[in-house]
Design an enzyme around this catalytic site. Structure first.
Site, PDB file in Angstrom:
ATOM      1  N   GLY A   1       0.824  -1.209   0.000  1.00  0.00           N
ATOM      2  CA  GLY A   1       0.000   0.000   0.000  1.00  0.00           C
ATOM      3  C   GLY A   1       0.853   1.252   0.000  1.00  0.00           C
ATOM      4  O   GLY A   1       1.263   1.754   1.048  1.00  0.00           O
TER       5      GLY A   1
ATOM      6  N   SER B   1       0.987   4.106  -3.144  1.00  0.00           N
ATOM      7  CA  SER B   1       0.443   5.302  -3.817  1.00  0.00           C
ATOM      8  C   SER B   1      -0.893   5.737  -3.235  1.00  0.00           C
ATOM      9  O   SER B   1      -1.685   4.922  -2.762  1.00  0.00           O
ATOM     10  CB  SER B   1       0.232   5.027  -5.303  1.00  0.00           C
ATOM     11  OG  SER B   1       1.457   4.791  -5.917  1.00  0.00           O
TER      12      SER B   1
ATOM     13  N   SER C   1      -1.844  -2.885  -6.344  1.00  0.00           N
ATOM     14  CA  SER C   1      -1.911  -4.130  -7.108  1.00  0.00           C
ATOM     15  C   SER C   1      -2.252  -5.279  -6.173  1.00  0.00           C
ATOM     16  O   SER C   1      -1.632  -5.438  -5.118  1.00  0.00           O
ATOM     17  CB  SER C   1      -0.567  -4.432  -7.763  1.00  0.00           C
ATOM     18  OG  SER C   1      -0.225  -3.426  -8.649  1.00  0.00           O
TER      19      SER C   1
ATOM     20  N   GLU D   1      15.292  -6.073  -4.877  1.00  0.00           N
ATOM     21  CA  GLU D   1      15.282  -6.871  -6.091  1.00  0.00           C
ATOM     22  C   GLU D   1      15.762  -6.067  -7.284  1.00  0.00           C
ATOM     23  O   GLU D   1      15.735  -6.541  -8.400  1.00  0.00           O
ATOM     24  CB  GLU D   1      13.868  -7.397  -6.337  1.00  0.00           C
ATOM     25  CG  GLU D   1      13.435  -8.366  -5.249  1.00  0.00           C
ATOM     26  CD  GLU D   1      13.248  -9.792  -5.752  1.00  0.00           C
ATOM     27  OE1 GLU D   1      12.634  -9.952  -6.801  1.00  0.00           O
ATOM     28  OE2 GLU D   1      13.728 -10.718  -5.102  1.00  0.00           O
TER      29      GLU D   1
ATOM     30  N   GLU E   1       9.530   9.370 -16.656  1.00  0.00           N
ATOM     31  CA  GLU E   1      10.028  10.743 -16.455  1.00  0.00           C
ATOM     32  C   GLU E   1      10.752  10.847 -15.106  1.00  0.00           C
ATOM     33  O   GLU E   1      11.825  11.454 -15.006  1.00  0.00           O
ATOM     34  CB  GLU E   1       8.864  11.736 -16.524  1.00  0.00           C
ATOM     35  CG  GLU E   1       8.276  11.910 -17.929  1.00  0.00           C
ATOM     36  CD  GLU E   1       7.594  10.655 -18.474  1.00  0.00           C
ATOM     37  OE1 GLU E   1       6.979   9.915 -17.677  1.00  0.00           O
ATOM     38  OE2 GLU E   1       7.704  10.401 -19.688  1.00  0.00           O
TER      39      GLU E   1
END
Lengths: 406, 374
Positions: A130, A132, A168, A253, A390
């Site tokens: 958790g 964003s 996700s 990772e 970006e």
């Protein structure tokens, strides 16, 4: 500098290859019940994770009690390479295995390792991340989900209020590795802590966000937290250290994360090159020459991504710094996007058809899948999430090249 | 695959860099541009350091190191736009001799007594399957006719390895520089001297036939020789691009406008991040290709063509953005940047530019129409 690894590394490869052939989930069972979210672990995936754990292949660099065998980074690399070559996902719960479990192992209490990390590693639990929020995307450190401690640090409870987005796997995950603001008076980077929050806790509402492709299998979610209570012992690491831990755990990772990205790219290129002649044959000579040049350019990029990844990896494996690594997310995601678009162009208007390539479960859910045009849309997940391209350029410019912040 | 240098290789690189900082300052390069200097002193230093011998076998007076070590020297020379016969002598002439299975003049190459080069280009096209010089049998030797362009050091090299075509297939012969009519081409970069060579019935005795035309495997051997020369150009060119890149990053940190360094503007940052990627991309492909040469790996032809195409992309981007981001100062003759820009664009096009090498990749991937360039 040489083309081949040591014999001992190749022996490990051979050993794993044989074990993989004997123990892998079958193509049929993966295709019959593919994961539909990165928090979702179908039965075959749970059995597979457990088998990898028991055999010490899941996280080869860790000790056996954590699902490893004390292997070096090159052996780990070889295992990832063989998994990708065999079209078997290492896990369906990408964030759980890749970020949450290692972070708990690094920063958590023995109880947290026992109750949260090990169950992930044994395929019993899945986790989501958790991070964003609606107003904290690229500028993650400004997140505002709040956790207040009621009572003392041993017996009290954290009370959480706020909202996460783009989470996700939250629609299937068992618990969340939740970043929240616990020290509102500290500077923004020092006020964040991490809590382990069961997804069935009262006050949590998960609303899946159907995506622009595969809308019937959403992976991204909004997560609303309304007075959610968790024990004080749910705190991972120290209060206010969440941002530092995030950088540590995301780095976990980073040395290896390129392997699956590059091998996914290689797989896509392979399909493009294999399928191209049929389409090229129907083109006029000038159109064909233009199409071929596009294919060749992405073929060069694919080989470059592999070489760049391996060059950086070789430096890291020797304990040096590897500026190449900072480029890999930017580059691999851009290549993955372009290969799909080039392939769609080569295929022509047929690429507009939906759903003609079923999910066969051999890829992680967050990898582009489906038809070429579906893959192209899907590929934006990788150029936007975990730091947009970006932001990646800013990071390269500021942290690697040392350019002043604007 | 291990694409990082060993400690010994890193030590060689650092030592070479240190030597060249002293022996090849920008003032030397400038003296060539302004017609007041010569590369002789630098060549003397290089010979004293045994660099020509580095990659040659010990039985011919070499030091017995490999192509990776040679590549490290080539990179360091490219980094400072060094004018030196080393590149053509070692990665073209000696590569042609050894790739032909010969040992002709290798002892003199190792000792630095003889320089050499490779003649292949037909009007600026380097296609090993279509050499512009014809060889007709004469007695036990050959007689050469034809015209080759863009021969590196072509008007000064002691020996010229010439790829020749015959009715029986291609071969390689060595011709003394003194027997060739050479005219220096006037090109953008005097540190990479190019010449056109005319062969007007030059006789080649049998002992100067390095690879007999029609010999089994001759075409493959020639392809390998040209690949080795091409990879060396890649390494040199990417190293030049890296030097442009580093100079541009430094400039962006010190040049102030609107009260802050121009490198703090995102428009500049993002271009430099993309330049960094282009340099690292071409460098990684270049070293992979160099390894396939060093270890005689079957992936070599594709790897070399891909590396040269990527070096061309890199040279185009870095010469453009390096100049653009330097602004007006980079446009002046007095500022040293243009030496690197010109070396980069020269390396982009020598031994074939991006389109040529991408067409080779297309053919090797089975995507090209029949009859296209290999």
């Amino acid at each position: 500098m040489r083309l081949r690894f040591d014999d001992s590394v190749e022996a490990t490869r051979q050993e794993f290859r044989e074990w993989l052939a004997a123990n892998r989930p079958s193509v049929e069972e993966m295709a019959a019940d593919p994961a539909v979210s990165t928090g979702h672990a179908p039965d075959w995936a749970r059995r597979w994770t457990r088998a990898m754990f028991d055999a010490g292949w899941l996280v080869p660099g860790w000790p056996p009690e954590l699902g490893g065998r004390g292997a070096g980074p090159i052996e780990t690399f070889v295992v990832l390479e063989e998994l990708a070559a065999a079209h078997v996902p290492r896990t369906t719960n990408v964030q759980g295995l890749g970020i949450v479990a290692p972070s708990i192992v690094d920063y958590g209490t023995p109880e947290q390792v026992r109750d949260h990390a090990l169950p992930i590693l044994r395929g019993e639990l899945t986790a989501c991340l958790g991070m964003s929020e609606p107003d904290a995307g690229s500028d993650l450190a400004s997140l505002s989900t709040r956790a207040v401690l009621e009572g003392d640090e041993d017996t009290g409870e954290w009370v959480i209020d706020g909202q996460k987005v783009w989470t996700s796997g939250a629609n299937y995950a068992d618990f969340c590795f939740l970043f929240c603001r616990t020290e509102p008076d500290e500077p923004k980077h020092r006020g964040i802590s991490i809590l382990l929050v069961p997804m069935d806790a009262p006050g949590i509402t998960v609303r899946p966000l159907p995506e622009i492709v595969h809308p019937d299998e959403p992976d991204l979610n909004e997560v609303f937290l309304d007075g959610v209570r968790v024990p004080a012992a749910s705190l991972v690491g120290r209060r206010g250290d969440g941002w530092a831990m995030a950088n540590g755990s995301l780095a976990h990772e980073r040395g290896m994360v390129w392997v699956s990205a590059v091998m996914g790219l290689e797989e896509a290129l392979g399909s493009l090159v294999a399928g191209a002649p049929a389409h090229l044959a129907a083109m006029g000579p000038h159109e064909r020459a233009l199409a071929v040049d596009q294919i060749v350019q992405i073929a060069i990029d694919t080989q470059a991504a592999r070489c760049l990844g391996q060059r950086g990896f070789a430096k890291l494996a020797r304990g040096g710094s590897a500026p190449e690594q900072a480029l890999m997310k930017l580059y691999a995601s851009d290549c993955r996007q372009r290969v799909a678009r080039i392939a769609a162009d080569v295929q022509g208007a047929d690429s507009l058809e939906l759903g003609s390539v079923p999910n066969d479960g051999h890829q992680a859910v967050d990898e582009p899948r489906g038809t070429w045009m579906e893959q192209w849309f899907h590929s934006f997940a990788n150029t936007i999430s975990a730091g947009t391209s970006e932001i990646q350029r800013n990071i390269v410019a500021e942290r690697v090249l040392g350019l002043p912040r604007g | 695959m291990d694409l990082e240098f060993t400690d010994d290789q890193l030590e060689l690189r650092d030592a070479a860099r240190q030597v060249l900082a002293g022996a090849c300052p920008p003032s030397l390069v400038r003296s060539l541009y302004e017609g007041t200097g010569s590369p002789e002193e630098l060549w003397k230093v290089i010979r004293e350091l045994d660099w020509p011998a580095l990659g040659l076998p010990e039985e011919h007076g070499g030091l017995g190191l490999g192509f990776v070590e040679v590549g490290i020297l080539v990179e360091e020379l490219g980094r400072v736009a060094a004018p030196s016969p080393l590149l053509a002598t070692v990665t073209q002439f000696a590569a042609a001799v050894r790739g032909s299975g010969s040992s002709f003049a290798l002892g003199d190459v190792a000792s630095g007594r003889r320089t050499g080069t490779l003649a292949l280009a037909d009007d600026g096209r380097w296609d090993p399957t279509r050499p512009p010089v014809r060889a007709e049998s004469e007695g036990s030797g050959y007689r050469l006719t034809g015209r080759v362009t863009h021969v590196l050091d072509g008007d000064t090299a002691d020996e010229v390895a010439v790829v020749v075509g015959t009715d029986r297939g291609p071969g390689v012969v060595a011709v003394p520089g003194s027997e060739v009519v050479a005219s220096r081409q006037t090109t953008v970069d005097p540190t990479v001297p190019l010449a056109t060579l005319e062969f007007d019935g030059v006789a080649v005795p049998t002992e100067r036939v390095l690879l007999a035309p029609g010999a089994p495997g001759a075409a493959d051997a020639i392809a390998r020789i040209v690949d080795e020369a091409t990879v060396a150009i890649v390494l040199s060119t990417v190293a030049t691009c890296r030097a442009i890149f580093e100079a541009t990053v430094e400039y962006a940190k010190v040049r102030h406008q609107f009260g802050r360094p121009i490198g703090s503007f995102q428009a500049v940052k993002h271009r430099l991040a993309d330049c960094f990627l282009a340099v690292e991309r071409a460098g990684a492909l270049g070293w992979f290709a160099a390894l396939t040469v060093a270890e005689d790996d079957p992936r070599r032809p594709v790897a070399v063509a891909m590396a040269k195409a990527a070096a061309a992309d890199c040279a185009q981007l870095l010469s453009r953005d390096g100049l653009q981001l330097h602004g007006g100062i980079g446009f002046t003759w007095e500022y040293d940047l243009h030496f690197l820009l010109k070396r980069a664009v020269t390396g982009d096009l020598l031994f074939g530019g991006g389109a040529f090498h991408r067409s080779r990749v297309a053919a090797m991937l089975g995507l090209a129409d029949d009859g296209e360039a290999q």
